[in-house]
Design a protein around this motif. Structure first.
Motif, PDB file in Angstrom:
ATOM      1  N   LYS A   1      11.929  10.464 -46.503  1.00 19.97           N
ATOM      2  CA  LYS A   1      12.717  11.623 -46.060  1.00 19.97           C
ATOM      3  C   LYS A   1      12.221  12.103 -44.695  1.00 19.97           C
ATOM      4  O   LYS A   1      13.032  12.487 -43.841  1.00 19.97           O
ATOM      5  N   ASN A   2      10.899  12.066 -44.490  1.00 23.59           N
ATOM      6  CA  ASN A   2      10.342  12.416 -43.176  1.00 23.59           C
ATOM      7  C   ASN A   2      10.829  11.437 -42.112  1.00 23.59           C
ATOM      8  O   ASN A   2      11.134  11.833 -40.984  1.00 23.59           O
ATOM      9  N   ALA A   3      10.892  10.153 -42.471  1.00 24.01           N
ATOM     10  CA  ALA A   3      11.365   9.131 -41.533  1.00 24.01           C
ATOM     11  C   ALA A   3      12.830   9.381 -41.173  1.00 24.01           C
ATOM     12  O   ALA A   3      13.225   9.254 -40.002  1.00 24.01           O
ATOM     13  N   LEU A   4      13.645   9.735 -42.168  1.00 22.18           N
ATOM     14  CA  LEU A   4      15.053  10.037 -41.920  1.00 22.18           C
ATOM     15  C   LEU A   4      15.176  11.216 -40.960  1.00 22.18           C
ATOM     16  O   LEU A   4      15.924  11.158 -39.980  1.00 22.18           O
TER      17      LEU A   4
ATOM     18  N   THR B   1       9.756   1.757 -36.086  1.00 27.72           N
ATOM     19  CA  THR B   1       8.986   2.987 -35.970  1.00 27.72           C
ATOM     20  C   THR B   1       8.497   3.383 -37.348  1.00 27.72           C
ATOM     21  O   THR B   1       9.296   3.489 -38.286  1.00 27.72           O
ATOM     22  N   ILE B   2       7.189   3.587 -37.480  1.00 23.61           N
ATOM     23  CA  ILE B   2       6.589   4.016 -38.747  1.00 23.61           C
ATOM     24  C   ILE B   2       6.276   5.505 -38.611  1.00 23.61           C
ATOM     25  O   ILE B   2       5.527   5.910 -37.710  1.00 23.61           O
ATOM     26  N   VAL B   3       6.849   6.316 -39.484  1.00 19.52           N
ATOM     27  CA  VAL B   3       6.625   7.757 -39.476  1.00 19.52           C
ATOM     28  C   VAL B   3       5.603   8.073 -40.532  1.00 19.52           C
ATOM     29  O   VAL B   3       5.845   7.859 -41.723  1.00 19.52           O
ATOM     30  N   LYS B   4       4.456   8.561 -40.100  1.00 22.31           N
ATOM     31  CA  LYS B   4       3.383   8.898 -41.037  1.00 22.31           C
ATOM     32  C   LYS B   4       3.657  10.241 -41.684  1.00 22.31           C
ATOM     33  O   LYS B   4       4.246  11.130 -41.074  1.00 22.31           O
ATOM     34  N   ASP B   5       3.164  10.390 -42.895  1.00 21.44           N
ATOM     35  CA  ASP B   5       3.259  11.650 -43.613  1.00 21.44           C
ATOM     36  C   ASP B   5       2.268  12.620 -42.985  1.00 21.44           C
ATOM     37  O   ASP B   5       1.083  12.324 -42.906  1.00 21.44           O
ATOM     38  N   LEU B   6       2.754  13.764 -42.534  1.00 24.73           N
ATOM     39  CA  LEU B   6       1.892  14.720 -41.847  1.00 24.73           C
ATOM     40  C   LEU B   6       0.900  15.405 -42.772  1.00 24.73           C
ATOM     41  O   LEU B   6      -0.086  15.963 -42.307  1.00 24.73           O
TER      42      LEU B   6
END
Length: 161
Positions: free
Chosen positions: A18-21, A154-159
């Motif tokens: 969901k963060n990546a979206l 692109t890899i979106v890390k969990d903050l």
């Protein structure tokens, strides 16, 4: 900036996907682009129509059908209202087309297939944040796709990690 791009987002309905979206919507998609939501179901296929889709995935599903719980139930996917609201908002505000493609099997291989099938220009995905030992034992889907995909990933890390 090139318009009419096809941007894929790997979606398993986890917090990281969901963060990546949201990241893709905020930072990458633009008017005229197509946002392709890719969901990989690792469950075995038992219904005959699903067996037919095992190789190529299900037909493309427009946002209007993705919104219908009874349609998604046919594919074995739970409707996630948070994701649907995010997609509806992006569709209206960013003026992007949104489609969904479902695959069955190993996420690593199916994401690479999706890149080719959907003719993606880029792919965005979340990271589960596995530790070093788990990553070695289980393998990292994001690392595998990033290493083997012929397009930018692109890899979106969990903050929160």
């Amino acid at each position: 900036m090139v318009k009419d791009r096809r941007i894929g987002v790997a979606m398993d309905f986890s917090k990281s996907s969901k963060n990546a979206l949201q990241w893709a919507i905020d930072n990458l998609v633009d008017k005229g682009d197509t946002l392709c939501i890719i969901h990989i179901n690792s469950n075995k296929l038992d219904e005959s129509r699903n067996i037919l889709w095992a190789k190529s995935g299900a037909p493309l599903i427009p946002l209007s059908e993705f919104r219908e719980p009874e349609v998604m139930k046919k594919y074995g996917v739970q409707t996630d209202m948070e994701v649907l609201d995010t997609l509806d908002t992006a569709s209206r505000q960013k003026e992007v087309s949104i489609i969904t493609k479902l695959y069955w099997g190993d996420a690593r291989e199916k994401l690479l297939e999706a890149v080719e099938d959907l003719k993606l220009d880029s792919l965005v995905m979340g990271s589960r944040g596995l530790g070093t030992l788990k990553r070695v034992i289980l393998g990292s889907v994001s690392n595998y796709v990033m290493t083997n995909a012929p397009i930018p990933v692109t890899i979106v890390k969990d903050l929160d990690r």
